[in-house]
Design an enzyme around this catalytic site. Structure first.
Site, mmCIF file in Angstrom:
data_model
loop_
_atom_site.group_PDB
_atom_site.id
_atom_site.type_symbol
_atom_site.label_atom_id
_atom_site.label_comp_id
_atom_site.label_asym_id
_atom_site.label_seq_id
_atom_site.Cartn_x
_atom_site.Cartn_y
_atom_site.Cartn_z
ATOM 1 N N HIS A 24 0.074 -7.761 -8.787
ATOM 2 C CA HIS A 24 1.149 -8.705 -8.452
ATOM 3 C C HIS A 24 0.720 -9.772 -7.435
ATOM 4 C CE1 HIS A 24 2.183 -6.238 -4.959
ATOM 5 N NE2 HIS A 24 2.769 -5.297 -5.656
ATOM 6 N N HIS A 78 8.302 7.117 -5.239
ATOM 7 C CA HIS A 78 8.468 5.657 -5.230
ATOM 8 C C HIS A 78 8.546 5.174 -6.680
ATOM 9 C CE1 HIS A 78 8.033 1.499 -4.287
ATOM 10 N NE2 HIS A 78 6.723 1.404 -4.288
ATOM 11 N N GLU A 80 8.203 1.858 -7.898
ATOM 12 C CA GLU A 80 7.528 0.641 -8.376
ATOM 13 C C GLU A 80 6.714 1.021 -9.628
ATOM 14 O OE1 GLU A 80 5.355 -1.624 -5.422
ATOM 15 O OE2 GLU A 80 5.199 -3.335 -6.783
ATOM 16 N N ASP A 82 3.875 0.714 -10.796
ATOM 17 C CA ASP A 82 2.521 1.280 -10.746
ATOM 18 C C ASP A 82 2.560 2.803 -10.552
ATOM 19 O OD1 ASP A 82 3.466 0.416 -8.163
ATOM 20 O OD2 ASP A 82 1.499 0.867 -7.317
ATOM 21 N N HIS A 148 7.122 1.537 0.417
ATOM 22 C CA HIS A 148 6.990 0.105 0.374
ATOM 23 C C HIS A 148 8.275 -0.588 -0.093
ATOM 24 C CE1 HIS A 148 5.310 -2.992 -2.717
ATOM 25 N NE2 HIS A 148 5.463 -3.629 -1.584
ATOM 26 N N ASP A 167 2.670 4.901 -1.069
ATOM 27 C CA ASP A 167 1.941 3.662 -0.775
ATOM 28 C C ASP A 167 1.341 3.618 0.638
ATOM 29 O OD1 ASP A 167 2.125 2.368 -3.203
ATOM 30 O OD2 ASP A 167 3.921 1.235 -2.681
ATOM 31 N N TYR A 195 -5.063 -3.932 2.176
ATOM 32 C CA TYR A 195 -3.863 -3.356 1.561
ATOM 33 C C TYR A 195 -2.671 -3.501 2.514
ATOM 34 C CZ TYR A 195 -0.981 0.287 -0.625
ATOM 35 O OH TYR A 195 0.034 0.987 -1.216
ATOM 36 N N HIS A 228 -2.800 5.383 -3.547
ATOM 37 C CA HIS A 228 -3.877 4.477 -3.977
ATOM 38 C C HIS A 228 -5.124 4.753 -3.135
ATOM 39 C CE1 HIS A 228 -1.093 2.031 -6.339
ATOM 40 N NE2 HIS A 228 -0.316 1.897 -5.277
HETATM 41 FE FE1 FEO Z 1 4.880 -0.076 -4.095
HETATM 42 FE FE2 FEO Z 1 1.909 1.330 -5.243
HETATM 43 O O1 FEO Z 1 3.665 0.594 -5.333
#
Ligand code: FEO
Length: 402
Positions: A24, A78, A80, A82, A148, A167, A195, A228
């Site tokens: 993104h 979460h 989102e 991903d 996040h 995140d 990040y 991540h």
């Molecule tokens: Fe807020 Fe890794 O997504």
């Protein structure tokens, strides 16, 4: 597929995305991973999902860990995409007895994947302090709004003293290694910093609250498994990333000046080099990035890691250069604080850019220095004024650190 034991009963069962380069708008030059964790106990729990398309990789690792045993619980920290993109597929494959997530997560899942679908998942909404026992292990949930998204939460495995914070504490870093201590730590910290700058910089206040909440709850943390990048498992690495977050969220930065600019016919560039020389004369570190030659995500990291940043632009058609406009739009959203800043640049017969940049930076509430604008090509005197500007900013940087 290869299995990786994080600690005690906790296994890494994520997926590696070696090729993603645009996350993104964040240039992820080293790819990323979508980490999911399987806890093998009397009840089997999968913590977090992954991006759509990576479900089979996660499922193969899950099956490698638990064979055909059912996965009883799915924890969604979460929503989102991903992390949730593959959730409908994973739920179909695994048929978990129950799904745990925050109230906001449940609401957003219904928007993404349809209320009727999500209603069939047997969701149990959880809030801070709620616990679920797996047998030997107890999971504790901690809501972490804006780390996040508003729905975000952390899962803490009490007996293993392991935090799975989605995140938070992550890095966009694809590697065949799973732990920070197996990789060049300078690379890991660089990616953790990038990040933070690009994903979490706007949420410093919420991060400070989260760190305080962890203290209030008395959570002992021996390992952190983010969603991540690599896992923090050595005490010194856990301490390092937590301390880094404490500093970044308070907008602390090294004694450094970043010069962020673009140029048409090298006049603004000449000014940049003169300012850089002035900064160096004062013994302060200076880094320089031309916007058309550097990834936006790296420039955002420069802002995080510098006590001052100046923005330079030529005037094009009465406006700032397009790359500078793009950068300012991006940085406005990241909301840096406690920074010294200023504008400079060149123009032809009529200015515009420097005034616009100065006004834009002032909206961020930064400690501004007086702008410098030159016409056509900087003269010797004007370059000397740029050197002086560099010295002045370096002086302010040193004072700000006292
Ligand atoms: Fe807020 Fe890794 O997504």
């Amino acid at each position: 597929m290869e299995r990786y034991l994080l600690k005690d009963d906790i296994w890494w069962t994520g997926a590696i995305d070696w090729n993603v380069r645009d996350f993104h708008g964040y240039e992820t030059l080293r790819g990323t991973t979508y980490n999911a964790y399987l806890i093998l106990d009397e009840k089997v729990a999968l913590v977090d999902g992954c991006r759509e398309g990576f479900g089979p990789e996660v499922l193969a690792r899950v099956r490698g860990c638990c064979g055909l045993r059912p996965v009883d619980y799915l924890i969604i920290n979460h929503v989102e995409p991903d992390h949730s993109g593959a959730i409908p597929w994973l739920v179909e494959q695994l048929s978990p007895e129950r799904v745990f997530c925050s109230k906001r997560a449940r609401d957003v899942l219904a928007v993404y994947y349809g209320g009727a679908t999500v209603d069939g998942w047997n969701i149990q909404v959880v809030a801070t302090g709620d616990e679920v026992s797996l047998g030997r292990n107890t999971l504790q949930f901690i809501e972490a709004p804006m780390l996040h998204w508003p729905d975000s939460m952390f899962t803490y495995v009490k007996q293993a003293k392991t935090l799975l914070p989605n995140d938070a504490f992550g890095q966009h870093l694809a590697t065949s290694k799973r732990f920070a201590d197996e990789v060049d730590l300078s690379v890991v910290m660089e990616e953790a910093s990038k990040y933070y700058a690009n994903i979490l910089m706007p949420f410093g206040t919420q991060i400070q609250k989260m760190l305080a909440k962890i203290g209030e709850l008395g959570l002992e943390i021996e390992a952190i498994g983010p969603s991540h990048g690599v896992i923090w498992r050595r005490p010194e690495d856990v301490a390092r990333i937590v301390e880094a977050y404490a500093g970044w969220s308070d907008f602390q930065a090294p004694e450094r000046v970043s010069l962020i600019y673009d140029t048409m016919w090298h006049s603004t560039e000449q000014m940049t080099m003169a300012i850089a020389d002035g900064v160096a004369q004062e013994g302060v570190d200076c880094v320089v990035a031309r916007l058309s030659s550097n990834p936006r995500s790296e420039v955002a990291r420069m802002v995080l890691e510098s006590r001052a940043f100046l923005v330079g632009s030529p005037t094009l058609n009465n406006n700032m250069f397009p790359t500078v406009g793009e950068f300012l739009t991006y940085i406005r959203g990241l909301r840096p604080r406690k920074r010294i800043s200023g504008a400079y640049g060149s123009c032809g017969w009529a200015g515009g850019a420097v005034k616009q940049i100065d006004a834009e930076l002032r909206t961020l509430g930064l400690d501004m220095v007086e702008p410098i604008e030159v016409k056509y090509r900087p003269s010797e005197d004007q370059l000397a004024a740029c050197v002086e500007l560099g010295r002045q900013v370096a002086g302010k940087v040193k004072t700000a650190g006292e």
